[in-house]
Design a protein around this motif. Structure first.
Motif, mmCIF file in Angstrom:
data_model
loop_
_atom_site.group_PDB
_atom_site.id
_atom_site.type_symbol
_atom_site.label_atom_id
_atom_site.label_comp_id
_atom_site.label_asym_id
_atom_site.label_seq_id
_atom_site.Cartn_x
_atom_site.Cartn_y
_atom_site.Cartn_z
ATOM 1 N N GLU A 153 -1.449 -0.647 -16.436
ATOM 2 C CA GLU A 153 -2.713 -0.617 -17.173
ATOM 3 C C GLU A 153 -3.902 -0.932 -16.278
ATOM 4 O O GLU A 153 -5.044 -0.603 -16.611
ATOM 5 C CB GLU A 153 -2.655 -1.607 -18.337
ATOM 6 N N THR A 154 -3.643 -1.605 -15.169
ATOM 7 C CA THR A 154 -4.690 -1.910 -14.198
ATOM 8 C C THR A 154 -4.300 -1.283 -12.860
ATOM 9 O O THR A 154 -3.116 -1.004 -12.622
ATOM 10 C CB THR A 154 -4.874 -3.432 -14.022
ATOM 11 N N PRO A 155 -5.279 -1.058 -11.971
ATOM 12 C CA PRO A 155 -4.961 -0.401 -10.705
ATOM 13 C C PRO A 155 -3.989 -1.223 -9.844
ATOM 14 O O PRO A 155 -4.062 -2.455 -9.801
ATOM 15 C CB PRO A 155 -6.324 -0.289 -10.013
ATOM 16 N N LEU A 156 -3.087 -0.535 -9.182
ATOM 17 C CA LEU A 156 -2.225 -1.148 -8.178
ATOM 18 C C LEU A 156 -3.070 -1.409 -6.936
ATOM 19 O O LEU A 156 -3.907 -0.582 -6.563
ATOM 20 C CB LEU A 156 -1.070 -0.211 -7.842
ATOM 21 N N ILE A 157 -2.878 -2.568 -6.306
ATOM 22 C CA ILE A 157 -3.673 -2.913 -5.122
ATOM 23 C C ILE A 157 -2.746 -3.223 -3.953
ATOM 24 O O ILE A 157 -1.770 -3.965 -4.094
ATOM 25 C CB ILE A 157 -4.584 -4.127 -5.396
ATOM 26 N N LEU A 158 -3.062 -2.653 -2.808
ATOM 27 C CA LEU A 158 -2.393 -2.979 -1.554
ATOM 28 C C LEU A 158 -3.319 -3.878 -0.764
ATOM 29 O O LEU A 158 -4.443 -3.498 -0.437
ATOM 30 C CB LEU A 158 -2.082 -1.710 -0.754
ATOM 31 N N ALA A 159 -2.855 -5.092 -0.448
ATOM 32 C CA ALA A 159 -3.687 -6.063 0.281
ATOM 33 C C ALA A 159 -3.578 -5.806 1.777
ATOM 34 O O ALA A 159 -3.158 -6.654 2.566
ATOM 35 C CB ALA A 159 -3.249 -7.488 -0.052
ATOM 36 N N SER A 160 -3.979 -4.596 2.171
ATOM 37 C CA SER A 160 -3.833 -4.189 3.578
ATOM 38 C C SER A 160 -4.600 -2.897 3.805
ATOM 39 O O SER A 160 -4.754 -2.087 2.885
ATOM 40 C CB SER A 160 -2.348 -3.969 3.906
ATOM 41 N N GLN A 161 -5.051 -2.703 5.040
ATOM 42 C CA GLN A 161 -5.623 -1.417 5.439
ATOM 43 C C GLN A 161 -4.699 -0.710 6.433
ATOM 44 O O GLN A 161 -5.108 0.228 7.109
ATOM 45 C CB GLN A 161 -7.016 -1.619 6.050
ATOM 46 N N SER A 162 -3.455 -1.157 6.522
ATOM 47 C CA SER A 162 -2.490 -0.533 7.423
ATOM 48 C C SER A 162 -2.315 0.937 7.058
ATOM 49 O O SER A 162 -1.976 1.276 5.933
ATOM 50 C CB SER A 162 -1.135 -1.249 7.319
ATOM 51 N N SER A 163 -2.532 1.821 8.031
ATOM 52 C CA SER A 163 -2.403 3.255 7.762
ATOM 53 C C SER A 163 -0.973 3.617 7.404
ATOM 54 O O SER A 163 -0.737 4.480 6.550
ATOM 55 C CB SER A 163 -2.881 4.064 8.971
ATOM 56 N N ALA A 164 0.001 2.934 8.032
ATOM 57 C CA ALA A 164 1.410 3.232 7.743
ATOM 58 C C ALA A 164 1.758 2.825 6.315
ATOM 59 O O ALA A 164 2.411 3.584 5.584
ATOM 60 C CB ALA A 164 2.321 2.515 8.738
ATOM 61 N N ARG A 165 1.336 1.643 5.890
ATOM 62 C CA ARG A 165 1.653 1.191 4.535
ATOM 63 C C ARG A 165 0.949 2.054 3.491
ATOM 64 O O ARG A 165 1.523 2.382 2.442
ATOM 65 C CB ARG A 165 1.275 -0.285 4.371
ATOM 66 N N LYS A 166 -0.291 2.423 3.756
ATOM 67 C CA LYS A 166 -1.011 3.293 2.821
ATOM 68 C C LYS A 166 -0.309 4.650 2.716
ATOM 69 O O LYS A 166 -0.177 5.206 1.618
ATOM 70 C CB LYS A 166 -2.468 3.464 3.267
ATOM 71 N N MET A 167 0.158 5.168 3.837
ATOM 72 C CA MET A 167 0.858 6.447 3.837
ATOM 73 C C MET A 167 2.141 6.377 3.009
ATOM 74 O O MET A 167 2.444 7.280 2.229
ATOM 75 C CB MET A 167 1.200 6.853 5.268
ATOM 76 N N LEU A 168 2.896 5.279 3.151
ATOM 77 C CA LEU A 168 4.155 5.138 2.419
ATOM 78 C C LEU A 168 3.926 5.127 0.914
ATOM 79 O O LEU A 168 4.632 5.797 0.159
ATOM 80 C CB LEU A 168 4.886 3.869 2.855
ATOM 81 N N LEU A 169 2.928 4.369 0.454
ATOM 82 C CA LEU A 169 2.644 4.313 -0.985
ATOM 83 C C LEU A 169 2.109 5.651 -1.499
ATOM 84 O O LEU A 169 2.499 6.112 -2.583
ATOM 85 C CB LEU A 169 1.643 3.199 -1.290
ATOM 86 N N ALA A 170 1.234 6.269 -0.716
ATOM 87 C CA ALA A 170 0.672 7.557 -1.137
ATOM 88 C C ALA A 170 1.759 8.629 -1.199
ATOM 89 O O ALA A 170 1.810 9.422 -2.153
ATOM 90 C CB ALA A 170 -0.433 7.985 -0.171
ATOM 91 N N ASN A 171 2.648 8.646 -0.212
ATOM 92 C CA ASN A 171 3.728 9.633 -0.203
ATOM 93 C C ASN A 171 4.694 9.428 -1.365
ATOM 94 O O ASN A 171 5.362 10.367 -1.800
ATOM 95 C CB ASN A 171 4.491 9.586 1.120
ATOM 96 N N ALA A 172 4.775 8.179 -1.856
ATOM 97 C CA ALA A 172 5.638 7.880 -3.007
ATOM 98 C C ALA A 172 4.955 8.206 -4.332
ATOM 99 O O ALA A 172 5.506 7.945 -5.404
ATOM 100 C CB ALA A 172 6.057 6.412 -2.981
ATOM 101 N N GLY A 173 3.758 8.773 -4.269
ATOM 102 C CA GLY A 173 3.068 9.207 -5.482
ATOM 103 C C GLY A 173 2.390 8.102 -6.256
ATOM 104 O O GLY A 173 2.147 8.241 -7.454
ATOM 105 N N LEU A 174 2.081 6.985 -5.571
ATOM 106 C CA LEU A 174 1.446 5.860 -6.255
ATOM 107 C C LEU A 174 -0.055 5.845 -5.975
ATOM 108 O O LEU A 174 -0.477 5.834 -4.820
ATOM 109 C CB LEU A 174 2.075 4.542 -5.807
#
Length: 202
Positions: free
Chosen positions: A7-28
């Protein structure tokens, strides 16, 4: 299409390009917000020496720092430590330190400890630490210099002076552990938690 169902946005407490890529590739669908914490001071104050415990502590503190300003949101904190036996490595400050780290790691097997902590409204709701064993090949000074020349400033952005998803792959002869752990986010256990909470569509 995002698979996120919170119901609220998911937040990643990081600007790591690798971590952002993993979450984005998982469709989140998520927001990435840097956690402004002093990692070395937190580590020193904790008196912890176990690499897994240190990674988990820092992941937890990152998530807590962001959660304090985003009520209701699930916040993902992540951290990674690199240990060669009893020796714990930090991100190199520059090329000379990167070269020194690579000399120490060459021909050896080290461990990457990747921790994830999910916090909501200041409460820890999920944590996990995954381990990858990385065997670096023996290299000459000329090979190490050639690698550092090619990798440039990127060597200072990762502990151990390498990024396996990039030129760092040339340094290794064997990797034991899943790709997500190596990149700094135990994605499979994280997704399993999100499914249990009915926060993803699949």
């Amino acid at each position: 299409m995002s698979l996120w169902r919170g119901e609220t946005p998911l937040i990643l407490a990081s600007q790591s390009s690798a971590r952002k890529m993993l979450l984005a590739n998982a469709g989140l669908e998520f927001k990435a917000i840097t956690a402004d914490i002093d990692e070395r001071s937190i580590q020193a104050a904790s008196k912890l020496s176990n690499p897994r415990e240190i990674a988990l502590l820092l992941a937890r503190e990152k998530a807590k720092a962001i959660s304090a300003h985003h009520p209701g949101s699930y916040v993902i904190g992540a951290d990674q430590t690199l240990a060669l036996g009893e020796h714990l490595f930090n991100k190199p400050a520059g090329r000379p330190q990167a070269m020194a780290q690579l000399r120490d790691l060459a021909g050896q097997t080290h461990e990457l400890n990747s921790a994830v902590s999910v916090v909501r409204d200041g409460k820890i709701v999920f944590e996990d630490v995954s381990v990858a064993r990385m065997t670096m090949r023996q290299m000459t000074e000329a090979e190490l210099s050639a690698y550092l020349d090619a990798a440039g400033d990127a060597v200072t952005s990762s502990v151990g002076a390498y990024q396996l998803e990039g030129l760092g792959i040339h340094l290794f002869e064997r990797v034991e552990g899943d790709h997500f752990t190596v990149l700094g986010l135990p994605l499979l256990p994280l997704l399993a938690f999100l499914r249990r909470e009915r926060l993803v569509a699949v």
